[in-house]
Design a protein around this motif. Structure first.
Motif, PDB file in Angstrom:
ATOM      1  N   SER A  91      47.768  31.738  45.852  1.00  0.00           N
ATOM      2  CA  SER A  91      47.064  33.017  45.940  1.00  0.00           C
ATOM      3  C   SER A  91      46.816  33.493  44.513  1.00  0.00           C
ATOM      4  N   HIS A  92      45.775  34.284  44.330  1.00  0.00           N
ATOM      5  CA  HIS A  92      45.541  34.807  42.981  1.00  0.00           C
ATOM      6  C   HIS A  92      44.915  36.193  43.027  1.00  0.00           C
ATOM      7  N   ILE A  93      45.079  36.872  41.912  1.00  0.00           N
ATOM      8  CA  ILE A  93      44.393  38.139  41.658  1.00  0.00           C
ATOM      9  C   ILE A  93      43.471  37.885  40.485  1.00  0.00           C
ATOM     10  N   LEU A  94      42.178  37.995  40.697  1.00  0.00           N
ATOM     11  CA  LEU A  94      41.199  37.757  39.635  1.00  0.00           C
ATOM     12  C   LEU A  94      40.760  39.080  39.028  1.00  0.00           C
ATOM     13  N   LEU A  95      40.963  39.207  37.727  1.00  0.00           N
ATOM     14  CA  LEU A  95      40.420  40.330  36.961  1.00  0.00           C
ATOM     15  C   LEU A  95      39.232  39.790  36.203  1.00  0.00           C
ATOM     16  N   GLN A  96      38.052  40.060  36.725  1.00  0.00           N
ATOM     17  CA  GLN A  96      36.833  39.411  36.254  1.00  0.00           C
ATOM     18  C   GLN A  96      36.392  39.906  34.876  1.00  0.00           C
ATOM     19  N   VAL A  97      35.895  38.975  34.067  1.00  0.00           N
ATOM     20  CA  VAL A  97      35.330  39.319  32.767  1.00  0.00           C
ATOM     21  C   VAL A  97      33.822  39.464  32.922  1.00  0.00           C
ATOM     22  N   THR A  98      33.309  40.619  32.539  1.00  0.00           N
ATOM     23  CA  THR A  98      31.870  40.875  32.541  1.00  0.00           C
ATOM     24  C   THR A  98      31.482  41.386  31.145  1.00  0.00           C
ATOM     25  N   PRO A  99      30.186  41.378  30.821  1.00  0.00           N
ATOM     26  CA  PRO A  99      29.765  41.833  29.483  1.00  0.00           C
ATOM     27  C   PRO A  99      30.244  43.231  29.122  1.00  0.00           C
ATOM     28  N   SER A 100      30.448  44.080  30.126  1.00  0.00           N
ATOM     29  CA  SER A 100      30.830  45.467  29.834  1.00  0.00           C
ATOM     30  C   SER A 100      32.344  45.696  29.789  1.00  0.00           C
ATOM     31  N   VAL A 101      33.113  44.653  30.081  1.00  0.00           N
ATOM     32  CA  VAL A 101      34.566  44.811  30.164  1.00  0.00           C
ATOM     33  C   VAL A 101      35.211  44.780  28.786  1.00  0.00           C
ATOM     34  N   ASP A 102      36.144  45.694  28.553  1.00  0.00           N
ATOM     35  CA  ASP A 102      36.965  45.695  27.341  1.00  0.00           C
ATOM     36  C   ASP A 102      38.115  44.716  27.571  1.00  0.00           C
ATOM     37  N   LEU A 103      38.118  43.585  26.830  1.00  0.00           N
ATOM     38  CA  LEU A 103      39.096  42.530  27.069  1.00  0.00           C
ATOM     39  C   LEU A 103      40.530  42.995  26.811  1.00  0.00           C
ATOM     40  N   ASN A 104      40.712  43.805  25.797  1.00  0.00           N
ATOM     41  CA  ASN A 104      42.065  44.296  25.515  1.00  0.00           C
ATOM     42  C   ASN A 104      42.605  45.131  26.673  1.00  0.00           C
ATOM     43  N   SER A 105      41.763  45.988  27.199  1.00  0.00           N
ATOM     44  CA  SER A 105      42.176  46.811  28.343  1.00  0.00           C
ATOM     45  C   SER A 105      42.442  45.940  29.571  1.00  0.00           C
ATOM     46  N   LEU A 106      41.598  44.908  29.752  1.00  0.00           N
ATOM     47  CA  LEU A 106      41.771  44.022  30.899  1.00  0.00           C
ATOM     48  C   LEU A 106      43.096  43.266  30.801  1.00  0.00           C
ATOM     49  N   ARG A 107      43.431  42.801  29.601  1.00  0.00           N
ATOM     50  CA  ARG A 107      44.699  42.085  29.414  1.00  0.00           C
ATOM     51  C   ARG A 107      45.894  43.017  29.651  1.00  0.00           C
ATOM     52  N   LYS A 108      45.775  44.244  29.196  1.00  0.00           N
ATOM     53  CA  LYS A 108      46.860  45.209  29.431  1.00  0.00           C
ATOM     54  C   LYS A 108      47.040  45.460  30.923  1.00  0.00           C
ATOM     55  N   HIS A 109      45.902  45.562  31.632  1.00  0.00           N
ATOM     56  CA  HIS A 109      45.970  45.767  33.079  1.00  0.00           C
ATOM     57  C   HIS A 109      46.623  44.564  33.755  1.00  0.00           C
ATOM     58  N   ALA A 110      46.264  43.355  33.306  1.00  0.00           N
ATOM     59  CA  ALA A 110      46.858  42.131  33.866  1.00  0.00           C
ATOM     60  C   ALA A 110      48.360  42.109  33.622  1.00  0.00           C
ATOM     61  N   ASP A 111      48.774  42.460  32.422  1.00  0.00           N
ATOM     62  CA  ASP A 111      50.207  42.461  32.089  1.00  0.00           C
ATOM     63  C   ASP A 111      50.967  43.491  32.935  1.00  0.00           C
ATOM     64  N   ALA A 112      50.342  44.643  33.152  1.00  0.00           N
ATOM     65  CA  ALA A 112      50.988  45.687  33.955  1.00  0.00           C
ATOM     66  C   ALA A 112      51.152  45.234  35.410  1.00  0.00           C
ATOM     67  N   LEU A 113      50.103  44.590  35.942  1.00  0.00           N
ATOM     68  CA  LEU A 113      50.193  44.078  37.302  1.00  0.00           C
ATOM     69  C   LEU A 113      51.279  43.010  37.410  1.00  0.00           C
ATOM     70  N   LEU A 114      51.348  42.167  36.391  1.00  0.00           N
ATOM     71  CA  LEU A 114      52.340  41.095  36.407  1.00  0.00           C
ATOM     72  C   LEU A 114      53.762  41.655  36.394  1.00  0.00           C
ATOM     73  N   GLU A 115      53.970  42.703  35.645  1.00  0.00           N
ATOM     74  CA  GLU A 115      55.286  43.339  35.624  1.00  0.00           C
ATOM     75  C   GLU A 115      55.645  43.893  37.006  1.00  0.00           C
ATOM     76  N   GLN A 116      54.656  44.466  37.690  1.00  0.00           N
ATOM     77  CA  GLN A 116      54.889  44.960  39.049  1.00  0.00           C
ATOM     78  C   GLN A 116      55.279  43.819  39.980  1.00  0.00           C
ATOM     79  N   LEU A 117      54.578  42.681  39.818  1.00  0.00           N
ATOM     80  CA  LEU A 117      54.842  41.544  40.695  1.00  0.00           C
ATOM     81  C   LEU A 117      56.203  40.927  40.430  1.00  0.00           C
TER      82      LEU A 117
END
Length: 247
Positions: free
Chosen positions: A97-123
C-alpha cells in the motif's frame, strides 16, 4: 543559426523528416538535430573509407567494420546471474500500500517533504491508521481503497519504487519516503512471496543477449564520440550530450 557538419548544412527538410522519430524525447528538436549530425559524421566517414552503396548501406557497412562487439563468455554470464538473482526470479510478489504525495509544477518540494515526514511519524506511532491517512492524503486513485496496490510483481512499478519495495521486510512500513518521478511515496508492506530462481541454463541465452546489447551500445557511443571529435561541426554543441544511437 544553421548546423553545418564537415561543410554540409543540415536543411529544414532533413529536420522535418527526422523529427517525428523524436517526439518522446525531453527536447525533440535537439534530439532530432543530434541524430542528424551523427548520421552525417557516419556517412562522411563511410565515404572517406570508400564504402559503397546508398547512405544506409554505407553506414551499415561502416558500423559492421568499425564497431566490434565482444561475445560474452559463459563465465561472464554466470557472474551476471549470480550478482543479480532478482532479475531471474519469477513469481516474487509483495502486498503493498502507499500514500502518494504528488509533485506538480506548483508544489513547494520542501513543504511536501516536511508533510511526508510528518505523515511518516504518525504512521510509526499508529501504523493501523495507514488506510485512513491514505484516503485523506494520497494523490493516487488507490486512496479510495486505503492506498492498497494489491499484490505487486517485479516490473509492475517504476524501478526506484520496485527496488525499495522488494528490499524491505514484509509487514513493515518503510522508514523513509521513496522518491519517484510521480512524487513521494510512503509505503507499507504486507506479506511477501519469495518466488523461484530460474536455473542458469534457462536464462543463459537471454543474459548473453542483454550483455551483447549493452556492449554494443557502449562501443557505438565510443565510436560516435570519436567521429564527432574529429569532425568540423558548427551551430550545435554536442559536448557532454547523451549521444543517441543512430538506427
Amino acid at each position: 543559426m544553421p548546423v553545418i557538419v564537415n561543410g554540409y548544412e543540415l536543411s529544414d527538410a532533413d529536420m522535418e523528416k527526422e523529427l517525428p522519430d523524436h517526439q518522446d524525447a525531453p527536447d525533440p528538436l535537439r534530439s532530432a538535430m543530434t541524430a542528424l549530425v551523427l548520421r552525417r559524421v557516419l556517412l562522411d566517414e563511410a565515404r572517406e573509407l570508400g564504402l559503397a552503396g546508398d547512405d544506409d548501406a554505407a553506414i551499415e557497412a561502416l558500423l559492421a567494420r568499425e564497431v566490434k562487439v565482444p561475445e560474452p563468455g559463459a563465465d561472464e554470464c554466470l557472474r551476471q546471474y549470480q550478482a543479480h538473482p532478482e532479475h531471474f526470479t519469477v513469481g516474487e510478489l509483495v502486498e503493498a500500500s502507499h500514500i502518494l504525495l504528488q509533485v506538480t509544477p506548483s508544489v513547494d518540494l520542501n513543504s511536501l517533504r516536511k508533510h511526508a515526514d510528518a505523515l511518516l511519524e504518525q504512521l510509526k506511532e499508529e501504523p493501523g491508521r495507514f488506510a485512513e491517512l491514505a484516503k485523506a492524503n494520497s494523490n493516487c486513485p488507490s486512496s479510495e481503497v486505503g492506498g492498497s496496490l494489491g499484490q505487486v510483481a517485479r516490473g509492475d512499478t517504476v524501478p526506484e519504487f520496485e527496488k525499495a519495495l522488494f528490499a524491505a521486510a514484509e509487514n513493515s512500513i518503510l522508514p523513509r519516503p521513496v522518491e519517484t518521478r510521480f512524487g513521494l511515496h510512503l509505503i507499507a508492506l504486507g506479506r511477501k512471496a519469495a518466488g523461484r530462481l530460474l536455473p542458469f541454463d534457462e536464462v543463459a541465452a537471454s543474459i548473453a543477449d542483454a550483455m551483447r546489447r549493452a556492449s554494443g551500445d557502449h562501443a557505438m557511443r565510443q565510436y560516435l564520440q570519436l567521429l564527432v571529435g574529429k569532425a568540423k561541426i558548427s551551430g550545435i554543441d554536442l559536448a557532454g550530450a547523451d549521444t543517441p544511437l543512430v538506427q
